[in-house]
Design an enzyme around this catalytic site. Sequence first.
Site, PDB file in Angstrom:
ATOM      1  N   ARG A   7      32.575  46.518  25.718  1.00 49.02           N
ATOM      2  CA  ARG A   7      33.430  45.694  26.579  1.00 49.02           C
ATOM      3  C   ARG A   7      33.779  44.356  25.920  1.00 49.02           C
ATOM      4  O   ARG A   7      34.001  43.354  26.607  1.00 49.02           O
ATOM      5  CB  ARG A   7      32.714  45.439  27.907  1.00 49.02           C
ATOM      6  CG  ARG A   7      32.506  46.690  28.746  1.00 49.02           C
ATOM      7  CD  ARG A   7      31.830  46.357  30.069  1.00 49.02           C
ATOM      8  NE  ARG A   7      30.456  45.910  29.886  1.00 49.02           N
ATOM      9  CZ  ARG A   7      29.720  45.358  30.849  1.00 49.02           C
ATOM     10  NH1 ARG A   7      30.241  45.160  32.038  1.00 49.02           N
ATOM     11  NH2 ARG A   7      28.470  45.003  30.605  1.00 49.02           N
ATOM     12  N   ARG A   9      35.719  41.312  24.250  1.00 47.32           N
ATOM     13  CA  ARG A   9      37.038  40.760  24.573  1.00 47.32           C
ATOM     14  C   ARG A   9      37.817  40.356  23.326  1.00 47.32           C
ATOM     15  O   ARG A   9      39.034  40.501  23.280  1.00 47.32           O
ATOM     16  CB  ARG A   9      36.861  39.544  25.486  1.00 47.32           C
ATOM     17  CG  ARG A   9      36.274  39.908  26.855  1.00 47.32           C
ATOM     18  CD  ARG A   9      35.850  38.655  27.606  1.00 47.32           C
ATOM     19  NE  ARG A   9      36.963  37.721  27.767  1.00 47.32           N
ATOM     20  CZ  ARG A   9      36.820  36.443  28.096  1.00 47.32           C
ATOM     21  NH1 ARG A   9      35.600  35.944  28.262  1.00 47.32           N
ATOM     22  NH2 ARG A   9      37.870  35.665  28.224  1.00 47.32           N
ATOM     23  N   LYS A  12      38.543  44.768  20.347  1.00 48.58           N
ATOM     24  CA  LYS A  12      38.302  46.026  21.048  1.00 48.58           C
ATOM     25  C   LYS A  12      37.853  47.080  20.038  1.00 48.58           C
ATOM     26  O   LYS A  12      38.488  47.271  18.996  1.00 48.58           O
ATOM     27  CB  LYS A  12      39.575  46.504  21.750  1.00 48.58           C
ATOM     28  CG  LYS A  12      40.136  45.529  22.772  1.00 48.58           C
ATOM     29  CD  LYS A  12      39.183  45.322  23.937  1.00 48.58           C
ATOM     30  CE  LYS A  12      39.802  44.382  24.980  1.00 48.58           C
ATOM     31  NZ  LYS A  12      38.865  44.102  26.089  1.00 48.58           N
ATOM     32  N   ASP A 121      27.184  36.874  12.590  1.00 46.94           N
ATOM     33  CA  ASP A 121      27.025  37.468  13.923  1.00 46.94           C
ATOM     34  C   ASP A 121      26.014  38.615  13.875  1.00 46.94           C
ATOM     35  O   ASP A 121      26.283  39.727  14.330  1.00 46.94           O
ATOM     36  CB  ASP A 121      28.375  37.968  14.447  1.00 46.94           C
ATOM     37  CG  ASP A 121      28.335  38.335  15.931  1.00 46.94           C
ATOM     38  OD1 ASP A 121      27.397  37.884  16.630  1.00 46.94           O
ATOM     39  OD2 ASP A 121      29.224  39.077  16.391  1.00 46.94           O
TER      40      ASP A 121
END
Length: 337
Positions: A7, A9, A12, A121
């Site tokens: 999910r 944002r 995708k 990340d």
Amino acid sequence: LKEVLGRARFLKSIQCKHDEGLVLVKVYFKRGDSSDLREYERKLARIREVFSRIENPHVWPFQFWLETDKAAYLLRQYFFNNLHDRLSTRPFLSLVEKKWLAFQLLYAVKQCHDNGICHGDIKCENVLVTSWNWLYLADFASFKPTYIPHDDPSDFSFFFDTGGRRRCYLAPERFYEHGGEIQVAHDAPLRPSMDIFAVGCVIAELFLEGQPLFELSQLLAYRRGQYDPSQHLEKIPDSGIRKMILHMIQLDPDSRCSAESYLQSYSGVVLPCYFSPFLHNLYSNLNPIVPDSRVAMCQLSFPEILRQMLNTNAGEETVVGQNFSTNVKDRILVVEH
């Protein structure tokens, strides 16, 4: 197109079919702006080129990208399991398997930092695990901001909260205060110490059976000195693992060590001595060969595997481990031909 995943944002994620197998496509939809993405493309190309020279890599860069008028696409091979999924999949990981994955994650980060690349990340969703527990670090975030405001959770949700679970792996120094004494640029260079903090969070989650070390609110409280994660880490029985994690997540980024330093310091303490170089070299040689050859190599290596695992002489392990698996592989290649 086969399935939309997650999910998120900002990008995708879509699982697609290709003639050579399944691929993962990450799509950035342009939002009415005229952003120049060429600088990000140069960063992606550099990461791919640098990693292509690494022998026995634990890193998996994006392999292809494309920009159109309305969107930009990033593509890599699809992996069935990431670490987040693997932690909830039977058969559950044993203690030594968790240590093996922690070792490989540190090794992956070492490969990145040795080549001047920071990930930006690192989280369980970006740690990919094969069916035989070989680990790859993927989805390098060279296009995400280095710093985000601490008082605006929308930036965190948009860029970093992939699954909507509010789990946070960002180093505390990556949050800044509006109007604070220290002014930062969103695209300032990442620092290796930022990745090390995230690695500590992932390793903690690995040994906490999938429970996160920090949610966003807890991380911000930790940043202010109002939250102590050591109480949560008490659930991990091994004091050496707890000590290593606490050292990685120190508030002072300069106090954190390099990935290579953790591999050296905790070898024989947390990480079994036979992991490196013996077992890692063995797995590296298994990686590129066909299944039948893997079985043959394991059969030929089995006596030495037992000897290495039972041996307490770390010096002897290092000498033998550097050569044994390569020699076995050479013997198998002779038989194949």
